[in-house]
Design a protein around this motif. Sequence first.
Motif, PDB file in Angstrom:
ATOM      1  N   MET A  10       8.517  -3.286 -22.541  1.00 17.72           N
ATOM      2  CA  MET A  10       7.594  -2.633 -21.618  1.00 17.72           C
ATOM      3  C   MET A  10       6.194  -3.178 -21.819  1.00 17.72           C
ATOM      4  SD  MET A  10       7.400  -0.457 -19.185  1.00 17.72           S
ATOM      5  CE  MET A  10       6.052   0.213 -18.241  1.00 17.72           C
ATOM      6  N   SER A  11       5.563  -3.583 -20.736  1.00 14.85           N
ATOM      7  CA  SER A  11       4.139  -3.934 -20.759  1.00 14.85           C
ATOM      8  C   SER A  11       3.509  -3.157 -19.613  1.00 14.85           C
ATOM      9  CB  SER A  11       3.941  -5.443 -20.589  1.00 14.85           C
ATOM     10  OG  SER A  11       4.658  -5.961 -19.488  1.00 14.85           O
ATOM     11  N   GLY A  12       2.733  -2.148 -19.954  1.00 18.56           N
ATOM     12  CA  GLY A  12       2.313  -1.162 -18.983  1.00 18.56           C
ATOM     13  C   GLY A  12       0.970  -1.426 -18.328  1.00 18.56           C
ATOM     14  N   THR A  13       0.539  -0.433 -17.561  1.00 24.22           N
ATOM     15  CA  THR A  13      -0.687  -0.535 -16.773  1.00 24.22           C
ATOM     16  C   THR A  13      -1.929  -0.700 -17.639  1.00 24.22           C
ATOM     17  OG1 THR A  13       0.407   0.986 -15.256  1.00 24.22           O
ATOM     18  CG2 THR A  13      -1.900   0.540 -14.828  1.00 24.22           C
ATOM     19  N   VAL A 101       1.618  -5.636 -11.033  1.00 25.23           N
ATOM     20  CA  VAL A 101       0.318  -6.059 -10.506  1.00 25.23           C
ATOM     21  C   VAL A 101       0.038  -5.467  -9.124  1.00 25.23           C
ATOM     22  CG1 VAL A 101       0.116  -8.180 -11.855  1.00 25.23           C
ATOM     23  CG2 VAL A 101       1.310  -8.235  -9.655  1.00 25.23           C
ATOM     24  N   ARG A 102       1.071  -4.999  -8.443  1.00 26.72           N
ATOM     25  CA  ARG A 102       0.886  -4.298  -7.170  1.00 26.72           C
ATOM     26  C   ARG A 102       1.964  -3.219  -7.060  1.00 26.72           C
ATOM     27  NH1 ARG A 102      -2.097  -7.784  -3.640  1.00 26.72           N
ATOM     28  NH2 ARG A 102      -3.509  -8.866  -5.057  1.00 26.72           N
ATOM     29  N   GLY A 169       0.100   6.978 -20.163  1.00 23.83           N
ATOM     30  CA  GLY A 169      -0.161   5.551 -20.268  1.00 23.83           C
ATOM     31  C   GLY A 169      -1.396   5.226 -19.450  1.00 23.83           C
ATOM     32  N   GLY A 170      -1.412   4.055 -18.818  1.00 23.32           N
ATOM     33  CA  GLY A 170      -2.505   3.770 -17.902  1.00 23.32           C
ATOM     34  C   GLY A 170      -2.564   4.824 -16.818  1.00 23.32           C
ATOM     35  N   ILE A 171      -1.383   5.135 -16.267  1.00 23.30           N
ATOM     36  CA  ILE A 171      -1.199   6.247 -15.339  1.00 23.30           C
ATOM     37  C   ILE A 171      -0.454   7.352 -16.077  1.00 23.30           C
ATOM     38  CG2 ILE A 171      -0.088   6.964 -13.182  1.00 23.30           C
ATOM     39  CD1 ILE A 171      -2.507   5.116 -12.773  1.00 23.30           C
ATOM     40  N   THR A 241       1.649   5.963  -8.354  1.00 23.92           N
ATOM     41  CA  THR A 241       0.380   5.279  -8.090  1.00 23.92           C
ATOM     42  C   THR A 241       0.141   4.194  -9.131  1.00 23.92           C
ATOM     43  OG1 THR A 241      -1.970   5.647  -7.624  1.00 23.92           O
ATOM     44  CG2 THR A 241      -1.018   6.919  -9.434  1.00 23.92           C
ATOM     45  N   GLY A 242      -1.017   3.545  -9.036  1.00 26.17           N
ATOM     46  CA  GLY A 242      -1.351   2.475  -9.972  1.00 26.17           C
ATOM     47  C   GLY A 242      -2.782   2.020  -9.797  1.00 26.17           C
ATOM     48  N   ARG A 243      -3.063   0.788 -10.211  1.00 21.30           N
ATOM     49  CA  ARG A 243      -4.428   0.248 -10.147  1.00 21.30           C
ATOM     50  C   ARG A 243      -4.918   0.065  -8.710  1.00 21.30           C
ATOM     51  NH1 ARG A 243      -6.761  -1.663 -14.773  1.00 21.30           N
ATOM     52  NH2 ARG A 243      -5.375  -1.805 -16.589  1.00 21.30           N
ATOM     53  N   GLU A 244      -4.003  -0.030  -7.753  1.00 23.52           N
ATOM     54  CA  GLU A 244      -4.432  -0.177  -6.364  1.00 23.52           C
ATOM     55  C   GLU A 244      -5.272   1.021  -5.940  1.00 23.52           C
ATOM     56  OE1 GLU A 244      -1.139  -2.398  -7.468  1.00 23.52           O
ATOM     57  OE2 GLU A 244      -1.222  -0.218  -7.357  1.00 23.52           O
ATOM     58  N   MET A 245      -4.978   2.181  -6.521  1.00 19.49           N
ATOM     59  CA  MET A 245      -5.666   3.402  -6.141  1.00 19.49           C
ATOM     60  C   MET A 245      -6.757   3.767  -7.139  1.00 19.49           C
ATOM     61  SD  MET A 245      -3.837   6.998  -5.057  1.00 19.49           S
ATOM     62  CE  MET A 245      -3.054   6.211  -3.638  1.00 19.49           C
TER      63      MET A 245
END
Length: 366
Positions: A10-13, A101-102, A169-171, A241-245
Amino acid sequence: MRESLYIGIMSGTSLDGVDAALVDFNSSTPSLVQTYFLAYDKYLREQLLALNQAGYDELHRAALLSNKLSRSYADAVEGLLGKSGISSQSITAIGCHGQTVRHCPQSESAYSIQLGNAALLAELTGITVVADFRNRDIAAGGQGAPLVPAFHQVMFGRPEKHRIIVNIGGIANITSLSPKGEVIGFDCGPGNILMDAWCLQHKGSIYDHNGSWAETGCIIPGLLEALLAFSFFSLPPPKSTGREMFNSEWLKSYLHGKESPKDVQATLLRLSVEAIAQSIKFHFPEVEEIYLCGGGARNGKLVAELEAALPGKSVNLTDMLGIDADWMEAFAFAWLAKQTISKVPGNLPSVTGAQGHRILGAIYTA
């Protein structure tokens, strides 16, 4: 080959590096045999972050980074096996999530992109690789995430207790394991992603250790209120969700530029706390036990505020359930790889919104 041994990667946000876990499924209770962490170098982290937004020659850059990532994944596998003393020939398969990445699941043309060259990883390690877990669920009308709740159900579901697993995590995302109904899981908002970005911008550090910088600041009430009014927080599940938001530009749109950086950090920490706490209180007010995992579970300031925001609730780390909070997702992707190899569905329609159970992932034989 011992057919019970799998590796999860696993390589996360958060973009901190690669988590690799060696798991033995020989008994009814899977066991974590060994773990290994490989940090991303600064260049790789910056290049991955840049690909989260539109830019020059993206296809070429993405292909090169997929190869570089797969070499890092292979290095992590080598380190993991060397640490455990187990040979690659003993491993049935690697479950590799890839680097997101998206992630755009909420449109009619939903898609999710995880970088990583699974064919190259299989070639480098000599081990069968299972990858591309999200897209089968998306093709079936789901969000493709979160996928770990199915693993939480198997490992932690109990007929006599209502438990919630919170991955920070990131999210941040929540899994509700209720004995009275189906499993519910969803992303509830930013975990570490905004705090990490703000800390890097102002302190030069990739994260705020134990929330010590946030501890020195004061929450900005108006800013917190404005952030929490963002539409995502009021969306019903299923949602992801993710970095896009949630990214630095999103945060910048709420700032006037005169805020104290440490006060913004304190506010961002509180935003993560409220995103989790409000979701639990609104959707699962009757919950009995809450267990935390992910990097944010080691942030003492965040955990203390979360406990205060959930009075009367039992809040602990998943360590108490037998799985180290730092290795939950890597463990889960070893399990998801086993599901795929065994031709057993790995998604939960009640979580992702898919039209039904699906066998996830693509298999790259060694």
